[in-house]
Each structure stands twice: as structure tokens, then as C-alpha cells.
Scaffold this active site. Sequence first.
Site, short mmCIF file in Angstrom:
data_model
loop_
_atom_site.label_atom_id
_atom_site.label_comp_id
_atom_site.label_asym_id
_atom_site.label_seq_id
_atom_site.Cartn_x
_atom_site.Cartn_y
_atom_site.Cartn_z
N ARG A 1 8.31 -1.24 -13.06
CA ARG A 1 8.72 -2.31 -12.15
C ARG A 1 7.54 -3.25 -12.03
O ARG A 1 6.42 -2.82 -11.78
CB ARG A 1 9.01 -1.71 -10.79
CG ARG A 1 10.21 -2.27 -10.13
CD ARG A 1 10.56 -1.50 -8.90
NE ARG A 1 9.68 -0.35 -8.69
CZ ARG A 1 9.58 0.28 -7.53
NH1 ARG A 1 10.26 -0.13 -6.50
NH2 ARG A 1 8.77 1.32 -7.40
N ARG B 1 10.76 11.00 -8.81
CA ARG B 1 10.10 9.90 -9.52
C ARG B 1 8.71 9.72 -8.94
O ARG B 1 8.55 9.44 -7.75
CB ARG B 1 10.87 8.59 -9.41
CG ARG B 1 10.50 7.59 -10.54
CD ARG B 1 11.13 6.23 -10.33
NE ARG B 1 10.50 5.56 -9.22
CZ ARG B 1 11.14 4.77 -8.35
NH1 ARG B 1 12.42 4.55 -8.47
NH2 ARG B 1 10.49 4.22 -7.36
N LYS C 1 5.80 10.69 3.29
CA LYS C 1 4.44 10.19 3.09
C LYS C 1 3.42 11.13 3.74
O LYS C 1 2.31 11.30 3.25
CB LYS C 1 4.30 8.78 3.68
CG LYS C 1 5.33 7.76 3.19
CD LYS C 1 5.07 7.32 1.78
CE LYS C 1 5.92 6.15 1.31
NZ LYS C 1 7.35 6.37 1.19
N ASN D 1 8.87 10.18 -5.00
CA ASN D 1 10.19 10.12 -4.37
C ASN D 1 10.96 11.38 -4.68
O ASN D 1 11.04 11.79 -5.85
CB ASN D 1 10.96 8.91 -4.89
CG ASN D 1 10.29 7.62 -4.46
OD1 ASN D 1 10.27 7.28 -3.29
ND2 ASN D 1 9.71 6.91 -5.41
N GLU E 1 11.41 5.10 3.30
CA GLU E 1 11.61 4.90 1.87
C GLU E 1 12.33 3.58 1.66
O GLU E 1 12.87 3.00 2.59
CB GLU E 1 12.49 6.02 1.30
CG GLU E 1 11.89 7.40 1.38
CD GLU E 1 10.61 7.52 0.58
OE1 GLU E 1 10.50 6.86 -0.46
OE2 GLU E 1 9.71 8.25 1.02
N GLY E 2 12.29 3.14 0.42
CA GLY E 2 13.12 2.00 0.06
C GLY E 2 12.39 0.67 0.09
O GLY E 2 12.96 -0.38 -0.16
N GLU F 1 3.19 7.01 -4.78
CA GLU F 1 4.00 7.91 -3.97
C GLU F 1 4.85 8.75 -4.89
O GLU F 1 4.94 8.49 -6.10
CB GLU F 1 4.92 7.13 -3.02
CG GLU F 1 5.95 6.30 -3.76
CD GLU F 1 7.24 6.10 -2.97
OE1 GLU F 1 7.46 6.76 -1.94
OE2 GLU F 1 8.06 5.29 -3.42
N LYS G 1 1.18 3.22 6.00
CA LYS G 1 2.58 3.54 5.64
C LYS G 1 3.28 4.40 6.69
O LYS G 1 2.72 5.43 7.10
CB LYS G 1 2.61 4.31 4.32
CG LYS G 1 2.06 3.58 3.13
CD LYS G 1 2.32 4.40 1.87
CE LYS G 1 1.77 3.69 0.66
NZ LYS G 1 2.09 4.43 -0.57
N SER H 1 15.58 5.88 -7.97
CA SER H 1 16.53 5.00 -8.65
C SER H 1 15.97 4.38 -9.92
O SER H 1 14.81 4.57 -10.26
CB SER H 1 17.00 3.91 -7.69
OG SER H 1 15.90 3.17 -7.25
P1 ADP Z 1 8.50 3.23 -0.57
O1 ADP Z 1 8.83 4.66 -0.42
O2 ADP Z 1 9.05 2.39 0.51
O3 ADP Z 1 8.82 2.71 -1.95
P2 ADP Z 1 5.69 3.00 -1.39
O4 ADP Z 1 4.65 3.93 -0.96
O5 ADP Z 1 6.14 3.12 -2.79
O6 ADP Z 1 6.91 3.14 -0.37
O7 ADP Z 1 5.20 1.53 -1.13
C1 ADP Z 1 5.98 0.42 -1.51
C2 ADP Z 1 5.19 -0.49 -2.43
O8 ADP Z 1 3.96 -0.87 -1.82
C3 ADP Z 1 4.78 0.12 -3.76
O9 ADP Z 1 5.82 0.02 -4.71
C4 ADP Z 1 3.56 -0.70 -4.13
O10 ADP Z 1 3.96 -1.94 -4.69
C5 ADP Z 1 2.94 -0.98 -2.76
N1 ADP Z 1 1.90 0.03 -2.48
C6 ADP Z 1 2.08 1.21 -1.86
N2 ADP Z 1 0.93 1.91 -1.77
C7 ADP Z 1 -0.01 1.16 -2.35
C8 ADP Z 1 -1.41 1.33 -2.57
N3 ADP Z 1 -2.05 2.42 -2.17
N4 ADP Z 1 -2.07 0.34 -3.21
C9 ADP Z 1 -1.43 -0.79 -3.62
N5 ADP Z 1 -0.12 -1.01 -3.43
C10 ADP Z 1 0.60 -0.06 -2.81
MG MG Z 2 9.56 5.98 -1.87
MG MG Z 3 7.97 3.26 -3.71
#
Ligand code: ADP
Ligand code: MG
Ligand code: MG
Length: 483
Positions: free
Chosen positions: A459, A132, A314, A151, A376-377, A149, A372, A156
Site C-alpha cells: 500500500r 497480515r 495494539k 492484524n 483498527e481500520g 502492526e 495509538k 484485507s
Molecule cells: P490500523 O490498525 O488502524 O491500521 P496502524 O498501526 O496500522 O493502525 O496505523 C495506521 C497507519 O499509520 C499505518 O498504515 C502507517 O501508515 C501509519 N503508522 C502507524 N504506525 C507508524 C509508525 N510507527 N511510524 C510511521 N507510521 C506509522
Molecule cells: Mg490494524
Molecule cells: Mg494498519
Amino acid sequence: MSVDENTPVLRGCIKLPLNKEELIEVTAKAKDYAIMHGAAMRSKTSFSPDSLNFAPFVLVPSSFPRKEFEKAIVLQPIINRLMHNVAHDEEFITTTLAETIKVDEFTANLFNIYRKVLALGFTQAYSVGLLRSDYLAHVYEGCAIKQVEINTIASSFGGIATHLVPLQNFVLRELGHAEKLQRMPKNEALAGLCDGMVKAWNIYAKPESVILFIIEDISYNICDQRFHEFYIRETYPHIKVLRRTLTEVHNEGKLGQSKELLLSGNTEVAVIYFRAGYEPGHYPTQGEWDARYLMETSLAIKCPSIQYHLAGTKKVQQALAQPAVLERFINDPEEMKAVGKIFTGLYSMDDNEVGNANYEMAMRTPEKFVLKPQREGGGNNVYGLDIPDALKRMSRVERSAWILMDLIHPPLSQGYMIRPGSDVPPQIVDMVSELGIFGVVIGDADHIIHNYQAGHMLRTKLSTANEGGVAAGLGALDSPYLI
Ligand code: ADP
Ligand code: MG
Ligand code: MG
């Protein structure tokens, strides 16, 4: 998340606010519709294995730029191939993660499994990726999508997202806006993802073998998983689905003569679908790590295999965002350009010259970034002005476990977010939406035999929240209304 007062608000699907009586009535109907159609979850606050709450949802679909949605759809098979190539590049994975695994124990544990499997040789050449790729539209670039990102494990909401389109269709019809339905793209995520698992089962080619779901001790997001299970059972009744925790696999799993994964009663597993195993808490003892290793060395086709799991870290995403690196995996210059454009700035925090310069940049202008870790999650990142303190608490080597990323600034939309226990009637809130595009890719090191885009999910979170974890209560399920 700090929202600039100049942030544009996307044109909504229908005119708001709704009249109060109408809103109260349609909200009550929509909640029941959600529960009755499986847009539901187990409650974290009053958990019972015998009941469900509706999952938080947005009453009327949120707007998303059509051009960007379509771009994301077209890009998915290219991203699938990219990730497949990355997963099979031993040298790249090893060098990219070298610094990270010195300090991040979890990634190091995954990497150790990878190393051991490499040394032995892969028992199963094929992997299934159910990916995803997540995006936010970026207002500073005309709302062009930027990848948040990708996944590669436990991607999910394919199941629930599929059922959210009918829910919001129902609401729009109730409100007298049936004509709006045509701007909601159809979503066949559930079928697409499950068919991927079944294609893998066919490759394994043993009629008695089963598909195994690896699950957490408690599955709050049970509907999403059950939708996959029930879809497979109903569409392909000859294929059995089992659910086991890592602990259970440790207790009852063993390898047969040809390294088949056998569960109690000598049930042979063809495909392993991980819905757990992506965070340290899923491995409370060495036993769970042993189970992961056992599965990895088995003949079963893993979704994801360990190399796919590592390709989704990441750190790997940060490395890929450099044009010279991307070139290694994508030959076609047009494709390269298109993929390059969805990346926003990603920066190494490794303990070297580049990493230290990036550290200085983060300390100077933290408001531009998100930091970051390799997790995950949701709920693990550090945002904006919190970054300097977080960095100061780390040693130089410890920083290697993290990456720095430009903050993406999405446009706002306005609507009603409906959550269990929330106010009736709901208030209009400012929200932002993250689009996820599912992809399926199956192949071995030399060939890709299936590669397709498989539906989407949206989402939506309060614009004031950094993250929109649906189970955490800040986010809600939604689907795009294309404008
Ligand atoms: P995870 O693998 O824990 O889901 P993400 O990289 O998706 O990690 O980060 C979680 C959330 O943080 C994302 O769903 C988004 O809402 C926010 N986020 C992550 N990276 C960014 C970014 N570069 N700019 C703005 N919001 C971000
Ligand atoms: Mg993720
Ligand atoms: Mg995410």
C-alpha cells in the site's frame, strides 16, 4: 507526516517522467484494466450497489528492498506461531489488557466475551488466523523493515493485491519494459487465504456446512471480499459461502443441540470469517454484541476467535516488543533475535511509574512518536506534534487505552498515483510504501496443524500523509518491485 529533506529516494523501476501522450494513453488503459479485473471498489461519494470505481493504484510498481522483502516472507511462519501462542496464553492476555479495559469500552466488551467463553470452556478448540503483518522500511537502520502492526481480524486486500500484479505487469509491457516483470514477486495471497478457510472447513468435517462471511452494512471494499467468495466457490464448488451482518446473525442465528451455529433454514456454519466486527460502529446495539457472543460460544471455527482478536490489539503488540516478554513465546534464540529486530520502540501509557515516564518522554519529544488507541481500520492515530495536546486532554487513567510508538521513517519513491477523478495526466508524486505479509495459522491450544506464509500486499501513500487509507483516498494499491 514530516519528511526529512535528506530522506533517500529509492531507485525507481523505470525512468520517469513518461512522455505525456504515452502517460495519458497508458493511464486510460490501466484504469479500464483495473475495473475489468476487479482492482475496484464501491464509491463512497456516489455509492451505488450496481457500480464500481477502480481502486486507487500506483501506475508502475514501487521499489522495495529485496532483502527486506525476503526477510519478511521468511519471518511470517514464526510470527504466525508467535500470535497463535499469544492468543492461547490466558494469563498474558488478561494481565496485558487489565489497565486498558478499565477505560477502553470496546476492548472491554471484547474482553468480556473472552472471559465468559473462558468460564464456559471453548466449544471449538480450533481457531484460524488469517493474519497480515505490516512493515515500513526504516531509513535510519539501512532500510531494515520495522513492524507497523499485526492484524488478526479482517486482514484485507489479499484479493485485490493478487490482481494488482497482472495490472502493473500489463502497464510495464505497454510501456515496453517487459523485462522488469521478473523483479515482481508472484503473489498468491488470495489462494493462500481462501485455502486457509477451506482447511478449517475440512477440520469441521460436515459436508453440508457453509462458510459465513460477517460483513458491514455496506461493503465498499466489495471486490476484495467477493474474490475470496468466488475463489472458494469456483475451486471448491461443494462449499457454500453466505454473507451476513452482525445484525442479521442476531436476528436469525441460533445454536443447535451440539452448539452448532444455525442460520435461517437451519444452515450449519462451519467457519466464520469476520470482515466486520473490529470497530465500535459495527455494534450499534447490544444485539450485535449478542451475535458476536453467540458465534463465539458456537461450534463454528472462528477467523478470528475472540482470543485471536485480542492478541491483535495494539496493547498486546506493545507488550510483546519487550524482549523478556517475547522470550515467553519464542524458544529458539535465533528466531527471537530475528523477530526482536523488526520491533521498533513501543511504550506503555498505563497509569504507573513506567507509563508516566513514557508520558513525560512523549511530552518532551513528541516529534519522535505516534500515539495509538486500541482501534483498527486506520485514521485513529495521533502523530508527532499533535500528541501533547491529545495527551493533555486525557486523564492519567484514560491514557491506558493508548500506546506510544517510535515513528518509522520510510524511504521515498516517486511515481504516478491514479485515483478516480484525479488529474489527467497524473503528476509525479513522492510516496512511501507499507508492505503487508499474509500468514495463515490453524490450530488449537496444544497444536498448530497449518502454518504458512500466504502472499503479500503493498500500500503506497503520499509521503505527506500520515496514513494511507485506500478507501479514504490517501493511499493506493501497489505491488513491490524488488531492488
Ligand atoms: P490500523 O490498525 O488502524 O491500521 P496502524 O498501526 O496500522 O493502525 O496505523 C495506521 C497507519 O499509520 C499505518 O498504515 C502507517 O501508515 C501509519 N503508522 C502507524 N504506525 C507508524 C509508525 N510507527 N511510524 C510511521 N507510521 C506509522
Ligand atoms: Mg490494524
Ligand atoms: Mg494498519
